[in-house]
Design a protein around this motif. Sequence first.
Motif, PDB file in Angstrom:
ATOM      1  N   LEU A 236       0.831  -1.193   0.000  1.00  0.00           N
ATOM      2  CA  LEU A 236       0.000   0.000   0.000  1.00  0.00           C
ATOM      3  C   LEU A 236       0.872   1.252   0.000  1.00  0.00           C
ATOM      4  O   LEU A 236       0.552   2.250  -0.659  1.00  0.00           O
ATOM      5  N   CYS A 237       1.977   1.173   0.699  1.00  0.00           N
ATOM      6  CA  CYS A 237       2.919   2.294   0.741  1.00  0.00           C
ATOM      7  C   CYS A 237       3.466   2.569  -0.656  1.00  0.00           C
ATOM      8  O   CYS A 237       3.594   3.727  -1.073  1.00  0.00           O
ATOM      9  N   ALA A 238       3.773   1.519  -1.395  1.00  0.00           N
ATOM     10  CA  ALA A 238       4.267   1.671  -2.768  1.00  0.00           C
ATOM     11  C   ALA A 238       3.202   2.306  -3.661  1.00  0.00           C
ATOM     12  O   ALA A 238       3.499   3.143  -4.522  1.00  0.00           O
ATOM     13  N   ILE A 239       1.939   1.903  -3.452  1.00  0.00           N
ATOM     14  CA  ILE A 239       0.840   2.440  -4.258  1.00  0.00           C
ATOM     15  C   ILE A 239       0.687   3.933  -4.029  1.00  0.00           C
ATOM     16  O   ILE A 239       0.590   4.724  -4.976  1.00  0.00           O
ATOM     17  N   ASP A 240       0.682   4.350  -2.767  1.00  0.00           N
ATOM     18  CA  ASP A 240       0.528   5.776  -2.492  1.00  0.00           C
ATOM     19  C   ASP A 240       1.793   6.560  -2.806  1.00  0.00           C
ATOM     20  O   ASP A 240       1.729   7.739  -3.162  1.00  0.00           O
ATOM     21  N   LEU A 241       2.963   5.930  -2.687  1.00  0.00           N
ATOM     22  CA  LEU A 241       4.186   6.595  -3.127  1.00  0.00           C
ATOM     23  C   LEU A 241       4.105   6.910  -4.614  1.00  0.00           C
ATOM     24  O   LEU A 241       4.476   8.009  -5.056  1.00  0.00           O
ATOM     25  N   MET A 242       3.616   5.956  -5.406  1.00  0.00           N
ATOM     26  CA  MET A 242       3.440   6.201  -6.829  1.00  0.00           C
ATOM     27  C   MET A 242       2.499   7.373  -7.065  1.00  0.00           C
ATOM     28  O   MET A 242       2.693   8.170  -7.990  1.00  0.00           O
ATOM     29  N   ASN A 243       1.489   7.500  -6.206  1.00  0.00           N
ATOM     30  CA  ASN A 243       0.513   8.569  -6.373  1.00  0.00           C
ATOM     31  C   ASN A 243       1.062   9.946  -6.017  1.00  0.00           C
ATOM     32  O   ASN A 243       0.382  10.952  -6.231  1.00  0.00           O
ATOM     33  N   THR A 244       2.293  10.009  -5.488  1.00  0.00           N
ATOM     34  CA  THR A 244       2.911  11.322  -5.275  1.00  0.00           C
ATOM     35  C   THR A 244       3.528  11.863  -6.557  1.00  0.00           C
ATOM     36  O   THR A 244       3.609  13.076  -6.739  1.00  0.00           O
ATOM     37  N   PHE A 245       3.984  10.968  -7.457  1.00  0.00           N
ATOM     38  CA  PHE A 245       4.622  11.485  -8.667  1.00  0.00           C
ATOM     39  C   PHE A 245       3.947  11.055  -9.968  1.00  0.00           C
ATOM     40  O   PHE A 245       4.240  11.614 -11.027  1.00  0.00           O
ATOM     41  N   ARG A 246       3.010  10.076  -9.907  1.00  0.00           N
ATOM     42  CA  ARG A 246       2.259   9.732 -11.120  1.00  0.00           C
ATOM     43  C   ARG A 246       1.516  10.930 -11.694  1.00  0.00           C
ATOM     44  O   ARG A 246       1.528  11.139 -12.918  1.00  0.00           O
ATOM     45  N   PRO A 247       0.846  11.764 -10.853  1.00  0.00           N
ATOM     46  CA  PRO A 247       0.165  12.933 -11.427  1.00  0.00           C
ATOM     47  C   PRO A 247       1.113  13.896 -12.141  1.00  0.00           C
ATOM     48  O   PRO A 247       0.702  14.578 -13.079  1.00  0.00           O
ATOM     49  N   LEU A 248       2.370  13.935 -11.700  1.00  0.00           N
ATOM     50  CA  LEU A 248       3.331  14.819 -12.373  1.00  0.00           C
ATOM     51  C   LEU A 248       3.600  14.339 -13.787  1.00  0.00           C
ATOM     52  O   LEU A 248       3.803  15.147 -14.705  1.00  0.00           O
ATOM     53  N   ILE A 249       3.612  13.036 -13.962  1.00  0.00           N
ATOM     54  CA  ILE A 249       3.878  12.473 -15.286  1.00  0.00           C
ATOM     55  C   ILE A 249       2.680  12.705 -16.208  1.00  0.00           C
ATOM     56  O   ILE A 249       2.834  12.953 -17.406  1.00  0.00           O
ATOM     57  N   ALA A 250       1.469  12.697 -15.631  1.00  0.00           N
ATOM     58  CA  ALA A 250       0.259  12.958 -16.425  1.00  0.00           C
ATOM     59  C   ALA A 250       0.211  14.387 -16.943  1.00  0.00           C
ATOM     60  O   ALA A 250      -0.570  14.704 -17.849  1.00  0.00           O
ATOM     61  N   ILE A 251       1.068  15.253 -16.398  1.00  0.00           N
ATOM     62  CA  ILE A 251       1.116  16.647 -16.852  1.00  0.00           C
ATOM     63  C   ILE A 251       1.593  16.733 -18.301  1.00  0.00           C
ATOM     64  O   ILE A 251       1.437  17.771 -18.948  1.00  0.00           O
ATOM     65  N   ASN A 252       2.141  15.638 -18.829  1.00  0.00           N
ATOM     66  CA  ASN A 252       2.569  15.680 -20.237  1.00  0.00           C
ATOM     67  C   ASN A 252       1.409  16.072 -21.144  1.00  0.00           C
ATOM     68  O   ASN A 252       1.607  16.667 -22.204  1.00  0.00           O
ATOM     69  N   ARG A 253       0.183  15.770 -20.737  1.00  0.00           N
ATOM     70  CA  ARG A 253      -0.980  16.191 -21.518  1.00  0.00           C
ATOM     71  C   ARG A 253      -1.118  17.703 -21.503  1.00  0.00           C
ATOM     72  O   ARG A 253      -1.363  18.326 -22.537  1.00  0.00           O
TER      73      ARG A 253
END
Length: 423
Positions: A236-253
């Motif tokens: 679960l920690c890995a999942i929420d850790l991903m959610n700290t920087f996944r939105p930054l990658i979606a900024i490519n849109r």
Amino acid sequence: MSTIKRDKGLDNTLKVMKEGYLYTTNQRNRLGADNIFETRGLGGKRVLVLSGKKAAETFYDNDKIERKGTLPKRVVNTLFGKGAIHTTTGKKHIDRKALFMSLMTEGNLKHLRELTRNHWYMNTHRMEQMDQINIYRESIILLTKVGTKWAGVQAPEEKIEEIATDMDIMIDSFRGLGTAFKGYRSSVKARRRVEDWLEDQIIQTRKGKIFPPEGTALYEFAHWEDYLGNPMDSRLCAIDLMNTFRPLIAINRFVSFGLLAMHEFPVSREKINNEDDYAYMFSQEVRRFYPFVPFLPAKAKTDFHFDGHKVDKDTMLLLDIYGTMHREDVFENPNEFRPERFLDWDGSPFDLIPQGGGDYYTNHRCAGEWMTVIIMEETMKYFAGRITYDVPEQDLRVDLNSIPGYVKSGFVIENVKENLDRR
């Protein structure tokens, strides 16, 4: 009390996916329903669609609205992850949200600005050597470097493109909502690969075998304890850790949308270079004007009234995100691209809602929104002033009937040169 107007049909999911970002606006106009209408979707469930600033205020009232269990399983399994903060509510949500918000320090945000500025500048030579650059693709790779570096995650150069590709697959999985999405399995596998990689780093950090800097997402998540004094499960920690920087990658849109806006409204390039705060206003207008999140789900926690209509407990709700930001009573001349509208904007949490609304600490508003604006500001300044480039003929349409929204071509540039004044 008047009857809520209804979009007829046993299940309008396919209609929603066909009309995309325009579905809610189309139906409001057709039905003559300004702020609320009824539809059916995802297996024939009754859903009330709420639109407008007052709708956002209602949607983010924690006494009236419940978010837990309302996200489609397909979206949870691919985009957010099982057990992610997006699926929590109440004290658990507030506790976990505080962890996310603890990363939003002045120093961390300043570091993110510097990382973005420096990574784009260092990427100039690479782009100068390329015949053509697809900005959609190039920015997802660069933002993966920025996001993982900012989070304190160990991401070898040879692994960056693999991570970027997996992240893009996960984000793109939203387009299969309600359909026989053939890419669902590949999206789940992509998520599993990234979760495995991050969980290993959580475990290694806890064992004292790797040492991320204090204050980074990896360090803080690995050492965090909940309000009961328990550490987070490593997966679960890995999942929420991903959610700290996944939105930054979606900024490519947003990056490709931003370059499209500079191309279609060339005066904005000059203003970004010459006017203080214009990059900020421009970035906010890109986020408002172009399609990102179409709508968000919830359900009524209790009986309440909205716009003269009774909403019963447990009724499924959708907040019209894109349509709200394109309403005349929310933003003047909403279909015009006009960054100056944010010159005297009051910062309301209920009108500019591309990544959700409400309070950052107690609602589900994206904790990374400040980071999105910072990355956009620095990226737009780079493309407006640090380099020159040509835009070849290509398909620059943005199809509002497709979820998620894209520039059809990804926005391609060529003949990139560093913009140096050698006088």
